[in-house]
Structure formats: C-alpha cells, structure tokens
Design a protein around this motif. Structure first.
Motif, PDB file in Angstrom:
ATOM      1  N   VAL A  12      10.696 -20.794  40.622  1.00 21.79           N
ATOM      2  CA  VAL A  12      10.593 -21.694  39.491  1.00 21.79           C
ATOM      3  C   VAL A  12      10.417 -20.700  38.236  1.00 21.79           C
ATOM      4  CG1 VAL A  12       8.158 -21.828  39.812  1.00 21.79           C
ATOM      5  CG2 VAL A  12       9.372 -23.581  38.657  1.00 21.79           C
ATOM      6  N   GLN A  13      10.890 -21.337  37.201  1.00 22.16           N
ATOM      7  CA  GLN A  13      10.423 -20.633  35.821  1.00 22.16           C
ATOM      8  C   GLN A  13       9.060 -20.864  35.661  1.00 22.16           C
ATOM      9  OE1 GLN A  13      13.714 -21.712  33.056  1.00 22.16           O
ATOM     10  NE2 GLN A  13      14.846 -19.828  33.675  1.00 22.16           N
ATOM     11  N   GLY A  16       6.729 -23.937  35.115  1.00 17.33           N
ATOM     12  CA  GLY A  16       7.213 -24.979  35.933  1.00 17.33           C
ATOM     13  C   GLY A  16       5.857 -25.361  37.074  1.00 17.33           C
ATOM     14  N   LEU A  18       5.094 -26.704  41.336  1.00 14.90           N
ATOM     15  CA  LEU A  18       5.611 -26.614  42.600  1.00 14.90           C
ATOM     16  C   LEU A  18       4.411 -27.198  43.475  1.00 14.90           C
ATOM     17  CD1 LEU A  18       6.890 -23.094  43.348  1.00 14.90           C
ATOM     18  CD2 LEU A  18       8.253 -25.196  43.350  1.00 14.90           C
TER      19      LEU A  18
END
Length: 123
Positions: A12-13, A16, A18
């Motif tokens: 993920v950038q 972001g 999760l």
C-alpha cells in the motif's frame, strides 16, 4: 494443537490502510490474550498491539492513534486495522495468542505465533 493463520497483508502507499486478520484453531479451551508483533528488516521483533479476552488493549507508541486492535472471541479471531500507514510500518506482522488447549480433561497452556504476513508501505 493450535494453529494461527494470518491474512490481509500486502502493499500500500503511504497514507493508506490495511486490515490484518488472524484466526486461531485447534483444541482451544480458552484464549487469554491475542496480539500482533512485527519485524522489519534488520530489526528486532516488536509488539504492535495486544488485546485481552476482556477487551483491554495496549499499543506501541509508534502506532497509537493509527492502528486499532479488536477481536471476536466467538471466532477466536483478532484483527488489526491499520490506517495512515507509513513506510516505517513496513515489516512482517505476526499474530500471537496465549491460552489453554486440550481435550479429555488434559489441558495445557500455550503461546503460539503465526507464520507472518508481509506489509509493505511505499512512499
């Protein structure tokens, strides 16, 4: 006798989110606490967050306000919601649980970790 299976890792950038999940299975009588640890390359494994069966939580200072740990006792599952991710959060994340397992009146304490799931945060 006890297995922990993690899921939800990925790439993920920065900024972001999760969500990690960890399900415990086996001849489990009771799980006391569940938690998440992480290990970044070249660093020692460190506690990220932990939660008791009663819902008491504790977090590493580096993730407070960004990560939330929760659990579903009926499913023997613990979750880690990770928001506002930073590149420094890149690591292998390990689920951990301790409690009691057994059957036929033969009970033993356990403390067990999963195989880990990789979280990569790019800038």
């Amino acid at each position: 006798q006890v297995q922990l299976v993690e899921s939800g890792g990925g790439s993920v950038q920065a900024g972001g989110s999760l969500r990690l999940s960890c399900a415990a299975s086996g001849s489990i009588i009771r799980i006391n606490s569940m938690g998440w640890y992480r290990q970044a390359p070249g660093k020692q494994r460190e506690l990220v967050a932990r939660i008791t069966s009663g819902g008491i939580t504790n977090y590493a200072d580096s993730v407070k306000g960004r990560f939330t740990i929760s659990r579903d006792n009926a499913k023997n599952t613990v979750y880690l919601q990770m928001n506002s991710l930073k590149p420094d959060d890149t690591a292998v994340y390990y689920c951990n649980a301790d409690g009691v397992y057994g059957s036929h009146s033969l009970y033993r304490n356990f403390e067990h970790s999963g195989q880990g799931t990789l979280v990569t945060v790019s800038s």
